[in-house]
Design a protein around this motif. Structure first.
Motif, PDB file in Angstrom:
ATOM      1  N   ALA A  51       1.227  -6.494   0.408  1.00 14.09           N
ATOM      2  CA  ALA A  51       0.361  -5.394  -0.036  1.00 14.09           C
ATOM      3  C   ALA A  51      -0.749  -5.905  -0.947  1.00 14.09           C
ATOM      4  CB  ALA A  51       1.195  -4.328  -0.741  1.00 14.09           C
ATOM      5  N   ARG A  52      -0.401  -6.826  -1.857  1.00 14.72           N
ATOM      6  CA  ARG A  52      -1.415  -7.369  -2.756  1.00 14.72           C
ATOM      7  C   ARG A  52      -2.472  -8.159  -1.987  1.00 14.72           C
ATOM      8  NH1 ARG A  52       3.094  -8.289  -6.177  1.00 14.72           N
ATOM      9  NH2 ARG A  52       3.266 -10.444  -5.426  1.00 14.72           N
TER      10      ARG A  52
ATOM     11  N   ARG B 133      -3.416  -7.731   1.168  1.00 16.20           N
ATOM     12  CA  ARG B 133      -4.279  -6.804   1.892  1.00 16.20           C
ATOM     13  C   ARG B 133      -5.241  -6.082   0.957  1.00 16.20           C
ATOM     14  NH1 ARG B 133       0.452  -4.430   5.920  1.00 16.20           N
ATOM     15  NH2 ARG B 133       0.323  -6.130   7.469  1.00 16.20           N
ATOM     16  N   GLN B 134      -4.759  -5.725  -0.214  1.00 18.97           N
ATOM     17  CA  GLN B 134      -5.627  -5.052  -1.179  1.00 18.97           C
ATOM     18  C   GLN B 134      -6.724  -5.990  -1.659  1.00 18.97           C
ATOM     19  OE1 GLN B 134      -5.743  -1.786  -2.117  1.00 18.97           O
ATOM     20  NE2 GLN B 134      -7.645  -2.519  -3.074  1.00 18.97           N
ATOM     21  N   ARG B 135      -6.378  -7.238  -1.877  1.00 17.99           N
ATOM     22  CA  ARG B 135      -7.380  -8.215  -2.306  1.00 17.99           C
ATOM     23  C   ARG B 135      -8.467  -8.362  -1.247  1.00 17.99           C
ATOM     24  NH1 ARG B 135      -6.287 -14.601  -3.878  1.00 17.99           N
ATOM     25  NH2 ARG B 135      -8.400 -15.033  -4.649  1.00 17.99           N
TER      26      ARG B 135
ATOM     27  N   ALA C 185      -9.289  -6.148   1.062  1.00 16.00           N
ATOM     28  CA  ALA C 185     -10.059  -4.908   1.131  1.00 16.00           C
ATOM     29  C   ALA C 185     -11.086  -4.843   0.005  1.00 16.00           C
ATOM     30  CB  ALA C 185      -9.114  -3.709   1.069  1.00 16.00           C
ATOM     31  N   THR C 186     -10.686  -5.244  -1.195  1.00 18.26           N
ATOM     32  CA  THR C 186     -11.593  -5.222  -2.344  1.00 18.26           C
ATOM     33  C   THR C 186     -12.786  -6.145  -2.132  1.00 18.26           C
ATOM     34  OG1 THR C 186      -9.753  -4.737  -3.851  1.00 18.26           O
ATOM     35  CG2 THR C 186     -11.762  -5.670  -4.824  1.00 18.26           C
ATOM     36  N   ASN C 187     -12.526  -7.291  -1.492  1.00 24.47           N
ATOM     37  CA  ASN C 187     -13.590  -8.280  -1.285  1.00 24.47           C
ATOM     38  C   ASN C 187     -14.326  -8.109   0.039  1.00 24.47           C
ATOM     39  OD1 ASN C 187     -13.478 -10.418  -3.579  1.00 24.47           O
ATOM     40  ND2 ASN C 187     -11.325 -10.081  -3.064  1.00 24.47           N
TER      41      ASN C 187
ATOM     42  N   ALA D  24      -6.302 -10.918   4.851  1.00 24.18           N
ATOM     43  CA  ALA D  24      -6.535  -9.524   5.221  1.00 24.18           C
ATOM     44  C   ALA D  24      -5.397  -8.927   6.038  1.00 24.18           C
ATOM     45  CB  ALA D  24      -7.851  -9.395   5.988  1.00 24.18           C
TER      46      ALA D  24
END
Length: 265
Positions: A192-193, A195-197, A199-201, A133
């Motif tokens: 970035a990937r 953090r996005q992962r 956020a998605t989870n 995260a």
């Protein structure tokens, strides 16, 4: 096992050094004072010690491990549990208070458990997800354990994790939680990937967890500094993170209370 210098070494090993002699003198003095006060209790019930030993064993701690942690000879622990078959005696009914205190102080911490003991993966999972995260690519964390990405991910999804894995994840969490991933070769795109992962989870970042409660099943991440309160619900909107369940529960309870107050007025 070599006993430290003191009362036990004087009595059991025959050591007559100054430290051992002083310990015996102190013991005898305390004993005489206690006998005069009527508070002398040289023995205590062994059952609480026996129950604690069985609990430690159920957590994966062997008697040798308990003996090392408590500084009590393994044969004495065995006598408390099952007696001395070679002597025809059953489980010991009484123990010295000092021995009881030493054994009861032993807890089944990760450091005391055998490396291949299976435990709950909750704390391990939370630490691993928290690092993702804040931008740590999962493949980097997997490499720290000498694992492939797929094996590392599978480990975090299982119902149990090995103690040695939990300790390894805790170690790199303590090392990396406040370190910039770019210092270890992570690219901007990789960060970035990650953090996005997360956020998605819905994975909580490092700052949302308290070190003292991250392993507690009842604990929840404090995303806002006010989570679990109605104010936390609105703070989630401010930081653009979906409200966590404790904040939703607090907000709904607050709304019901306000509605009840309006209806009563």
């Amino acid at each position: 096992m070599t006993r430290p210098h003191g009362y036990a070494r004087y009595r059991l090993d025959g050591c007559r050094c100054y430290v051992c002699g002083w310990a015996v003198a102190q013991y005898n003095d305390a004993r005489e004072h206690a006998m005069r006060r009527g508070t002398w209790q040289p023995w205590t019930d062994a059952e609480p010690v026996r129950v604690h030993l069985r609990n430690l064993q159920s957590c994966g701690m062997g008697l040798r491990t308990v003996a090392a942690a408590s500084n009590v000879d393994r044969k004495r622990l065995q006598a408390i549990l099952s007696g001395r078959p070679e002597r025809g005696t059953g489980p010991q009914e009484k123990v010295r208070p000092e021995l009881a205190a030493a054994v009861l102080a032993v807890e089944p911490t990760l450091e005391n458990l055998a490396p291949n003991t299976l435990i709950s993966p909750l704390g391990t999972r939370r630490r691993a997800h928290a690092l993702v995260a804040v931008g740590w690519p999962q493949h980097y964390l997997a490499a720290r354990l000498g694992m492939t990405d797929s094996n590392y991910g599978a480990m975090l999804r299982r119902d149990h994790v090995l103690v040695r894995r939990a300790l390894a994840v805790r170690a790199f969490y303590d090392e990396l939680w406040n370190v910039d991933p770019t210092e270890h070769g992570a690219t901007a795109a990789g960060i970035a990937r990650a953090r996005q992962r997360a956020a998605t989870n819905g994975w909580a970042p490092v700052g949302a967890w308290d070190d003292d409660t991250i392993d507690d099943p009842e604990a929840f991440p404090d995303w806002t500094g006010k989570c679990g309160t109605p104010e936390g619900f609105w703070s989630h909107r401010y930081i653009k993170v979906p409200a966590c369940q404790p904040c939703r529960d607090a907000f709904n309870a607050d709304q019901r209370e306000r509605g009840a107050q309006r209806n009563a007025s």
